[in-house]
Design a protein around this motif. Structure first.
Motif, short mmCIF file in Angstrom:
data_model
loop_
_atom_site.label_atom_id
_atom_site.label_comp_id
_atom_site.label_asym_id
_atom_site.label_seq_id
_atom_site.Cartn_x
_atom_site.Cartn_y
_atom_site.Cartn_z
N LEU A 235 0.83 -1.21 0.00
CA LEU A 235 0.00 0.00 0.00
C LEU A 235 0.87 1.26 0.00
O LEU A 235 0.94 1.99 0.99
CB LEU A 235 -0.92 -0.01 1.23
CG LEU A 235 -1.90 -1.19 1.31
CD1 LEU A 235 -2.58 -1.24 2.67
CD2 LEU A 235 -2.95 -1.10 0.20
N PRO A 236 1.52 1.54 -1.12
CA PRO A 236 2.34 2.75 -1.21
C PRO A 236 1.47 3.99 -1.30
O PRO A 236 0.25 3.89 -1.45
CB PRO A 236 3.12 2.53 -2.51
CG PRO A 236 2.18 1.72 -3.35
CD PRO A 236 1.48 0.79 -2.39
N PRO A 237 2.07 5.18 -1.22
CA PRO A 237 1.27 6.42 -1.36
C PRO A 237 0.54 6.45 -2.70
O PRO A 237 1.04 5.94 -3.71
CB PRO A 237 2.33 7.52 -1.28
CG PRO A 237 3.47 6.91 -0.54
CD PRO A 237 3.49 5.47 -0.93
N ARG A 238 -0.63 7.06 -2.72
CA ARG A 238 -1.41 7.14 -3.95
C ARG A 238 -0.85 8.20 -4.89
O ARG A 238 -0.25 9.19 -4.45
CB ARG A 238 -2.86 7.48 -3.62
CG ARG A 238 -3.60 6.32 -2.99
CD ARG A 238 -5.02 6.68 -2.64
NE ARG A 238 -5.81 5.49 -2.37
CZ ARG A 238 -7.09 5.51 -1.99
NH1 ARG A 238 -7.71 6.67 -1.83
NH2 ARG A 238 -7.74 4.38 -1.78
N ALA A 239 -1.08 7.99 -6.16
CA ALA A 239 -0.67 8.97 -7.16
C ALA A 239 -1.44 10.27 -6.96
O ALA A 239 -2.66 10.24 -6.71
CB ALA A 239 -0.91 8.43 -8.56
N PRO A 240 -0.78 11.40 -7.05
CA PRO A 240 -1.47 12.69 -6.81
C PRO A 240 -2.67 12.91 -7.72
O PRO A 240 -3.64 13.56 -7.32
CB PRO A 240 -0.37 13.72 -7.08
CG PRO A 240 0.91 13.00 -6.83
CD PRO A 240 0.67 11.59 -7.28
N ASN A 241 -2.65 12.36 -8.92
CA ASN A 241 -3.73 12.60 -9.87
C ASN A 241 -4.81 11.53 -9.83
O ASN A 241 -5.66 11.45 -10.72
CB ASN A 241 -3.16 12.69 -11.29
CG ASN A 241 -4.16 13.27 -12.28
OD1 ASN A 241 -4.91 14.19 -11.95
ND2 ASN A 241 -4.18 12.71 -13.49
N SER A 246 -10.34 5.56 -9.50
CA SER A 246 -9.08 4.81 -9.56
C SER A 246 -8.99 3.70 -8.52
O SER A 246 -8.09 2.85 -8.60
CB SER A 246 -7.89 5.77 -9.35
OG SER A 246 -7.94 6.89 -10.20
N HIS A 247 -9.87 3.72 -7.53
CA HIS A 247 -9.70 2.85 -6.39
C HIS A 247 -10.82 1.83 -6.21
O HIS A 247 -10.93 1.19 -5.18
CB HIS A 247 -9.57 3.69 -5.11
CG HIS A 247 -8.57 4.80 -5.25
ND1 HIS A 247 -7.25 4.57 -5.60
CD2 HIS A 247 -8.69 6.14 -5.12
CE1 HIS A 247 -6.62 5.72 -5.67
NE2 HIS A 247 -7.46 6.69 -5.39
N GLY A 248 -11.62 1.67 -7.26
CA GLY A 248 -12.60 0.60 -7.26
C GLY A 248 -13.96 0.98 -6.70
O GLY A 248 -14.08 1.77 -5.78
N HIS A 249 -14.99 0.43 -7.32
CA HIS A 249 -16.37 0.59 -6.87
C HIS A 249 -16.84 -0.77 -6.37
O HIS A 249 -16.96 -1.72 -7.15
CB HIS A 249 -17.24 1.09 -8.02
CG HIS A 249 -18.70 1.22 -7.64
ND1 HIS A 249 -19.67 1.51 -8.57
CD2 HIS A 249 -19.35 1.11 -6.45
CE1 HIS A 249 -20.85 1.56 -7.97
NE2 HIS A 249 -20.67 1.32 -6.69
N VAL A 250 -17.09 -0.87 -5.07
CA VAL A 250 -17.50 -2.13 -4.45
C VAL A 250 -18.99 -2.10 -4.16
O VAL A 250 -19.50 -1.13 -3.57
CB VAL A 250 -16.73 -2.38 -3.14
CG1 VAL A 250 -17.19 -3.70 -2.49
CG2 VAL A 250 -15.23 -2.42 -3.40
N LEU A 251 -19.68 -3.14 -4.57
CA LEU A 251 -21.08 -3.32 -4.22
C LEU A 251 -21.17 -4.41 -3.15
O LEU A 251 -20.76 -5.55 -3.37
CB LEU A 251 -21.91 -3.73 -5.43
CG LEU A 251 -23.36 -4.16 -5.11
CD1 LEU A 251 -24.15 -3.01 -4.51
CD2 LEU A 251 -24.05 -4.71 -6.36
#
Length: 505
Positions: A235-241, A246-251
């Motif tokens: 779990l590295p730092p997220r990209a600034p943009n 970018s991080h998924g849609h969970v149902l």
């Protein structure tokens, strides 16, 4: 599998015996390795209990007993009073164990043959009775000796493995020594870290004795033990943009009538570990509570398959099972998820429904998270049979059902068909309602971020266990609730922020 690089290899007894053989062959002296083992154990116990002046050493008949004789000799030379108890007469010993007994005799320590009426002396007890080759229930006189050790109330150091523990499986057939500390040699053993063994091993110290198993490429670890460092790697730092897409849609498909709590706990955990968007398909009666508690979660009341199918279309990852029941609502929920052909995480009643599937489903795009009882139903075995050999059970589950399997319990196992991972974290406080729902949410929330079902399962299990440990450290194990994990999980899901704040403290 980037998170694997900091993990520790685990081996079976036969593999470690082969490492022993190769080391002895290279050195040309089998007794030298035994002396190193005894010296390493003695140095460790003296550092841990420097005030101890009386030692009780119980020795069996094999190399494990030989290690005990070396310890007795070193203790006597150090001025300690040593009670040396032989479960097998010293005159009947062979090979290096016989040399070790002679070493103890030279140091002035004479063994006492075990008798059932014997009372153990010594402020500290050394268990060198049964080694890595022992299987099944301990036989006389070992069973009586194990009972006496456990009744003594004194700290116990187990040499290589607590007597009575199956070092390959972690199973305890009848009784095992309850050690305060286990010192295991050369290769760390799989069975010390899972199942019933965790009630016996106490703290584990791995002493390599100068042998590096990783130099023997043909001896492949049977599993890998996770470390805290795996979180920072995965779990590295997220990209600034980056953005929520970018991080998924969970149902989350959870919460049949009357079971809304499971749906809320699962959904919160999905959000807390960083999923971009979280939707919840639940019974109509639970929507109001969801909006009140978590307005960030897009909750919709559903009455059947058509309602669920409409929500499935827009999601990347599907989580189903917590609180769905096994009635019509639950069956509709599971079938809608499975028909979508998307990555999914199944737990609780979804697994119970799956176990009764006549269609013999098998998929590569799902994660199944059974506890031992659910695992038994999925395999047609009893819970006891699953717990007797957890490694075999998780492999059998993956071969039968495919995908990635999380076999929950003490020493949780994760297997994706290629790599078996063991989580050494977690605590007994996790034995409370809702912990499985929390794990489902954590794993589901990580799938979209990590891009791999196997990695999401491994890191999710680790994150869940470490969050529970952090919560227990703050307020204790008793009374630990699944909802207590949320804030800790969020902190741990940002390992770079934790270290940055520590650096500036």
């Amino acid at each position: 599998m980037s998170a694997s690089f900091s993990q520790r290899p685990l081996y079976l007894a036969d593999q470690v015996r082969e490492l022993d053989r190769r080391t002895i062959e290279a050195e040309g002296d089998s007794f030298a390795l035994m002396r190193r083992a005894g010296e390493s154990a003695y140095d460790t116990l003296r550092a841990r209990w420097p005030q101890v002046r009386r030692l009780c050493v119980l020795c069996g008949g094999g190399n494990n007993g030989g290690d005990g004789y070396v310890i007795a000799a070193l203790a006597a030379a150090d001025g300690l009073v040593v009670e040396l108890v032989a479960l097998k007469p010293a005159a009947e010993l062979e090979g290096s164990a016989r040399k070790a007994a002679a070493l103890a005799a030279e140091a002035g320590v004479e063994p006492i043959d075990w008798a059932d009426e014997l009372t153990l002396d010594g402020e500290l007890i050394i268990d060198a009775m049964l080694g890595t080759g022992a299987r099944g229930a301990p036989r006389p006189p070992y069973a009586a000796a194990i009972a006496e050790v456990n009744a003594s109330g004194r700290p116990v150091v187990a040499i290589d493995v607590p007597s009575g523990v199956d070092v390959d499986t972690g199973h305890v057939e009848a009784a095992a020594v309850r050690a305060t500390l286990t010192i295991t040699f050369i290769g760390d053993k799989f069975g010390l870290h899972t199942g019933a063994a965790l009630d016996a091993v106490g703290e584990i110290i791995h002493a390599t004795l100068g042998v590096d198993p990783r130099r023997h490429a043909d001896i492949v670890p049977v599993a890998w033990r996770q470390t805290r460092e795996d979180l920072a790697i995965a779990l590295p730092p997220r990209a600034p943009n980056s953005h929520k897409g970018s991080h998924g849609h969970v149902l989350v498909v959870a919460g049949a009538p009357g079971m809304g709590g499971a749906a809320l706990m699962t959904s919160e955990m999905v959000a807390r570990v960083g999923a971009g968007k979280v939707s919840l398909a639940t019974d109509v009666a639970h929507v109001s509570a969801s909006l009140t508690r978590f307005p960030e979660i897009m909750a919709r009341g559903v009455r059947g398959a058509p309602d669920i199918e409409a929500m499935v279309e827009t999601a990347d990852v599907l989580a189903v099972g917590p609180g769905i029941g096994t009635g019509a609502w639950g069956q509709a929920a599971l079938q809608s998820v499975l028909a979508a052909g998307k990555s999914c995480v199944l737990d609780a009643d979804a697994l119970n429904l799956l176990a009764g599937d006549d269609g013999q489903s098998r998929r590569d795009d799902w994660i199944l998270t059974p506890h031992p009882g659910e695992a038994g139903r999925l395999l047609g075995l009893s819970t006891g049979e699953v717990q007797r050999d957890r490694r075999h059970a998780v492999i059998a589950l993956q071969r039968r059902w495919g995908g990635t399997i999380v076999l929950k319990g003490a020493g949780t196992l994760v297997y994706d068909g290629e790599r078996l991972t063991l989580c050494p974290f977690g605590n007994p406080g996790m034995g409370s309602g809702g912990m499985g729902d929390a794990l489902t949410g954590i794993i589901s929330g990580l799938v979209g971020q990590l891009g791999s079902l196997g990695e999401a399962a491994r890191i999710g299990v680790l994150l869940h266990a470490l969050a529970a440990d952090a919560a227990a450290l703050d307020a204790g194990e008793r009374g630990l609730l699944a909802t207590d994990l949320a804030s800790y999980a969020r902190t741990l899901a940002n390992p770079q922020s934790v270290s940055t704040h520590a650096d500036h403290a």
